[in-house]
Design an enzyme around this catalytic site. Structure first.
Site, PDB file in Angstrom:
ATOM      1  N   SER A 150       0.718  -1.215   0.033  1.00 53.54           N
ATOM      2  CA  SER A 150      -0.231  -0.334   0.110  1.00 53.54           C
ATOM      3  C   SER A 150       0.964   1.366   0.064  1.00 53.54           C
ATOM      4  O   SER A 150       2.337   1.301   0.520  1.00 53.54           O
ATOM      5  CB  SER A 150      -0.982   0.000   1.317  1.00 53.54           C
ATOM      6  OG  SER A 150      -1.575   1.289   1.198  1.00 53.54           O
ATOM      7  N   TYR A 163      -2.723  -0.653  10.608  1.00 46.69           N
ATOM      8  CA  TYR A 163      -2.783  -1.083   9.152  1.00 46.69           C
ATOM      9  C   TYR A 163      -1.450  -0.630   8.311  1.00 46.69           C
ATOM     10  O   TYR A 163      -0.852  -1.265   7.633  1.00 46.69           O
ATOM     11  CB  TYR A 163      -4.082  -0.495   8.361  1.00 46.69           C
ATOM     12  CG  TYR A 163      -4.051  -0.465   6.992  1.00 46.69           C
ATOM     13  CD1 TYR A 163      -4.527  -1.834   6.458  1.00 46.69           C
ATOM     14  CD2 TYR A 163      -3.641   0.406   5.985  1.00 46.69           C
ATOM     15  CE1 TYR A 163      -4.554  -2.101   5.249  1.00 46.69           C
ATOM     16  CE2 TYR A 163      -3.754   0.179   4.718  1.00 46.69           C
ATOM     17  CZ  TYR A 163      -4.307  -0.924   4.268  1.00 46.69           C
ATOM     18  OH  TYR A 163      -4.151  -1.026   2.750  1.00 46.69           O
TER      19      TYR A 163
END
Length: 257
Positions: A150, A163
């Site tokens: 990501s 996350y």
């Protein structure tokens, strides 16, 4: 048919980005084994394996919790037992977890997200490398790993500390595996999506509002799962040769802004 007769394992392939990867890879000739907690498609529609079969492709589903070594071991083992080898491992499964800042993040939240986003990638890479080392060289590689990371593995994920940290770990694992096993002709790369419209929830406490993502992305639209699948296809194919340890940004220019 850039993956003709290649054997590919995709974790988290039931929905979202993983589903798009599994569908595209099958259309490119791969025999796809999907590992996920459920076959239910978060966005709706027929299970991924059924769609691939209806299009004339070959796909299998096996329930797999990527945070459990025995599940990952069995997933790869089943693929090899049926198809004879493993060519590509796509470590896509991930969880957003609770969208919270440091002080609101509980130990349980942290452990859950790290178990999937960090340990799950570690397990997937480890099991794939174990298999690759038993295989003969095909072209320039014994096998290829594609991790889905990501942009938030490189910059802060506002309000999502677990996350972001888990994705940062996936970026690091990619580089480490690439360096440690390059001499064995094992290639390990990653794709780092920007904001992609999938079945994952948007907005809510501590998360990025959709409007902010549109404003922050230079291109005039947000990402689609197919955008990530195409990048993963390149890294999984023999077109990616002198390339390992790379984290390919597919973010509409977010990180360039």
């Amino acid at each position: 048919m850039r993956l003709q007769d290649k054997v590919v394992v995709v974790t988290g392939g039931a929905s979202g980005i993983g589903r798009a990867i599994a569908l595209l890879f099958a259309r490119e000739g791969a025999r796809v084994v999907i590992g996920d907690l459920t076959e239910t498609v978060r966005e709706g529609g027929a299970p991924t394996v059924q769609v691939i079969g209806a299009e004339g492709g070959t796909a299998r589903f096996r329930r797999c919790d990527v945070a459990v070594w025995a599940d990952v071991d069995a997933l790869v083992g089943a693929a090899v037992a049926e198809f004879g080898r493993l060519d590509v491992m796509v470590n896509n499964a991930a969880t957003l977890g609770a969208a919270t800042k440091l002080l609101e993040t509980t130990e349980a939240d942290w452990d859950h997200v790290m178990a999937v986003n960090a340990k799950g990638v570690f397990f997937g890479c480890k099991r794939a490398v174990q298999q690759f080392l038993t295989q003969a060289l095909v072209g320039e590689a014994r096998g290829r790993i594609v991790n889905i990371t990501s942009q938030h593995g490189m910059v802060a994920a506002p309000g999502k500390i677990a996350y972001g940290t888990g994705k940062a770990a996936a970026v690091y694992i990619t580089r480490q595996v690439a360096v440690d096993y390059a001499a064995d002709h094992i290639l390990c790369n990653a794709v780092a999506p920007g904001r992609v419209l999938t079945g994952k929830p948007l907005g809510g406490p501590g998360s990025d509002p959709l409007e902010y993502s549109r404003m922050r992305t230079p291109m005039p639209r947000l990402g689609r799962p197919d955008d990530i699948a195409r990048a993963a296809l390149f890294l999984a194919s023999e077109e990616a040769t002198y390339l390992t340890g790379h984290n390919l940004l597919v973010d509409g220019g977010w990180m360039a802004f």
